[in-house]
Write an enzyme that holds these catalytic residues in place. Structure first.
Site, PDB file in Angstrom:
ATOM      1  CB  THR A 158      -0.980   0.016   1.195  1.00  0.00           C
ATOM      2  OG1 THR A 158      -0.248  -0.098   2.410  1.00  0.00           O
ATOM      3  CG2 THR A 158      -1.980  -1.109   1.078  1.00  0.00           C
ATOM      4  CE  LYS A 184       0.343  -3.351   3.317  1.00  0.00           C
ATOM      5  NZ  LYS A 184      -0.330  -2.350   4.202  1.00  0.00           N
ATOM      6  CB  THR A 195       3.193  -7.931  10.766  1.00  0.00           C
ATOM      7  OG1 THR A 195       3.542  -6.718  10.109  1.00  0.00           O
ATOM      8  CG2 THR A 195       2.812  -8.945   9.708  1.00  0.00           C
ATOM      9  CD  GLU A 282       2.812   5.498   6.478  1.00  0.00           C
ATOM     10  OE1 GLU A 282       1.978   4.958   5.759  1.00  0.00           O
ATOM     11  OE2 GLU A 282       2.528   6.128   7.513  1.00  0.00           O
ATOM     12  CG  ASN A 406       0.657   8.849   7.772  1.00  0.00           C
ATOM     13  OD1 ASN A 406      -0.031   7.930   7.335  1.00  0.00           O
ATOM     14  ND2 ASN A 406       1.883   8.675   8.221  1.00  0.00           N
ATOM     15  CB  SER A 411      -6.133  13.904   0.583  1.00  0.00           C
ATOM     16  OG  SER A 411      -5.889  13.703   1.947  1.00  0.00           O
TER      17      SER A 411
END
Lengths: 411, 411
Positions: A158, A184, A195, A282, A406, A411
């Protein structure tokens, strides 16, 4: 751009006899991306899993638990990205069941022999028709080779920036045994008993009943020790599959030499995948190992380790390469050990002894701390001076990109 | 740039009879800033405080506890910024005592009548000579008026962008009673039984022994319900002072009408200050109220509220004005209530009913969520459907500026 992570090539991933993987573009959320993956198991495989302890667990997690409990022998896994099918109420359960029923019909199986997995945005309805429409292409793609393991690793991504796959081949009693897995995850990572999504397969033959313990113990040495942002996902799932196809005497006990060898190999693959998730955390620019020693029990070591690993102030200091180590001491202090004696705390940054007896080490020089903080891999070692137990947790720093990713995602 | 916070002018801050404040530039860490503050109390004031529960508490916090326990009557508070005197071991205690002794000599008091406070960088030694050299100027500056309350609010700022002060005047039994306070804090904010630094004074007369309960109850309705980043400071301190100078019969019980009126006023001032800290939270662009209802007890309501308020994913979604509300559900789910029934969860964003029975409300429209998320003040309301208890916590969003501020601070 994951920290010090090299994506394996297809020929570095050993196939696992009895496992085939297929991928398709089902347009679950966005066009032109592989977002639907199937894993097909030959008859007789042992399958066990550990799942999120988030009480708000996703519909597919609930269905997985049901289907594993049914004990009819799992023959296929189906994984979609783009939609987590979480926070979707009764309709979410119906949707997850519908996907299982459709795949079972195509494979001439019972629906209880299918495990469904979803990852992506929470609280959106699962686009079932698109998934059903994508199944034939995914099934047609199914093959056992390393290239398909790699395709599957890509198919479950993702916000991941790199696919995560790992493979080991070991000898047990002179017989080659393979362990290959994919995972992932990059955000909403603080697995609690599992996880985001991790799948590890082996061709080792296992006595019935051992597979769940194997999954749990491997998770406790890997996925259950990582955190990116402290957010436990609604969909965390870690599945271990043992096809039994290796020509080896059946492993009857995990604590036998053969069992230990297998556990070590599965844990190593799982840990490599778990580390890959942190390296691809991230916005991550650094890979941080937090080791807490000298605790009375594992629980208090983990509490301190997670307090350090979750502190936004500690994580931004790592990002800035700033040896602002008081922030680590503050996190140790608020970790919730009521009778902690701050006068016994020792703190090391890699080889640099920073704090002794709770205060700055007299020989500590700022430039030594600075040197370590500039590295892309850093070990923080805290000695609580209370006992003999140690635990290790892996995490990453907190950067501008974490906020960008994030704030922009969805969006 | 604090969210919807207007700094009061000097003439909006009522003096408190029996309290004088003085500020000086002591160059503790940087030149040309007010970084040393004294608060002087006339004889007879009742003083109570609540302090950080971080086990790694700073040296001045330890000295405050000692000096309050000595019961000799507190007559002065001395506060420096630039250095927290935390993680400084034995030397830190010696340094904090040295400052108290020096100030006591100048005022002809016992050292136990002084309370020391420090805030700033952790694990650096306190520059005692600079503080001692700054004391005469701070004492010479001391005066009781609103302008000096405002100067003191500025004198205790670190990464704060605005000074925080609040004042109320109420009538108790027809007698005007004043409550005025100041606070500081923007980061490392997750007070646990206290705030970074908060000081509230009243001229109300209080029976001995009531002041600690007054401080605790006011903190529980204010500083103990806010969080910016979940990092509990080593130096949190909240002090309430009652000079007894108002011509009012002594308040003998907090649960009397007069006691309740005073508690309400002190809590209101403390809450205004606590909210000001959140509004000025590092990088904050929004002020978020998280209200959790329908819990079995306060503890579980607070666990859920803090899970939501601490989630980096929830906080970045607020920053992005993105109604990615599944992230809130995920946080509710991992808050640690083992027997939570997700099918009973209701979620509201201000007036918008988002989730019913654990799934998306059929009438919920994305544009309604979007409308609320764009506001600078947002209330998240979660109903657990388990009981009748409610709790409220206040927090802010997580923005790029949070990372910038904390990656740059100190460097």
């Amino acid at each position: 751009m994951a920290v010090n992570w090299t994506v394996p090539s297809a020929d570095q991933l050993w196939p696992v006899a009895g496992v085939r993987l297929g991928v398709a573009e089902a347009h679950v959320r966005k066009p032109n991306r592989k977002d639907l993956t199937v894993m097909l198991l030959d008859e007789g495989a042992a399958v066990g899993g550990v799942f999120t302890r988030n009480r708000y667990c996703a519909a597919p997690v609930q269905v997985c638990r049901e289907h594993l409990a049914a004990g009819m022998g799992v023959r296929a896994l189906v994984i979609n990205t783009g939609c987590a099918n979480a926070g979707t109420g009764e309709q979410g359960l119906v949707d997850a069941h519908t996907v299982c029923i459709a795949l079972a019909q195509k494979l001439d199986l019972a629906p209880q022999q299918i495990l469904p997995f979803s990852t992506g945005v929470i609280m959106e309805p699962l686009p079932v028709p698109r998934i059903l429409a994508g199944l034939p292409a995914a099934l047609a793609d199914a093959a056992p080779d390393g290239a398909h393991w790699l395709r599957a690793a890509e198919g479950i991504m993702t916000t991941d920036t790199v696919p995560k796959a790992a493979s080991r081949r070991i000898l047990i009693e002179g017989v080659p045994v393979t362990v290959t897995g994919i995972a992932k995850g990059a955000g909403m990572i603080r697995p609690n008993m599992a996880t985001m999504l991790g799948f590890v397969a082996t061709d080792a033959p296992l006595a019935p009943g051992l597979i769940d313990a194997l999954a749990r113990r491997a998770a406790d040495g890997s996925f259950n020790r990582i955190t990116v942002d402290g957010d436990t996902s609604t969909n965390d799932s870690f599945v271990v599959m043992a096809t039994g196809r290796a020509p080896l005497a059946r492993i009857e006990l995990l604590d036998s030499p053969a069992g230990q060898a297998l556990l070590a190999a599965v844990t190593e693959v799982a840990r490599t995948l778990a580390h890959a998730i942190v390296r691809d955390g991230e916005g991550a620019t650094k890979f941080i190992t937090v080791r807490v020693e000298g605790g009375r029990d594992a629980d208090e070591c983990l509490r301190v380790a997670y307090a350090v690993a979750h502190s936004p102030l500690v994580k931004t200091a790592f990002y800035a390469s700033d040896p602002n180590l008081g922030r680590i001491l503050a996190a140790v202090g608020y970790a919730g050990i009521d009778d902690l004696d701050q006068g016994r705390i020792e703190l090391y940054l890699d080889d640099v002894h920073v704090v002794t007896r709770g205060g700055r080490h007299p020989a500590y020089r700022e430039e030594d701390g600075q040197r370590v903080m500039r590295q892309s891999e850093i070990t923080v070692r805290v000695d609580l001076g209370r006992g003999a137990v140690a635990e290790t947790v892996w995490t990453c720093d907190l950067s501008h990109d974490y906020v960008s990713i994030n704030a922009d995602y969805r969006s």
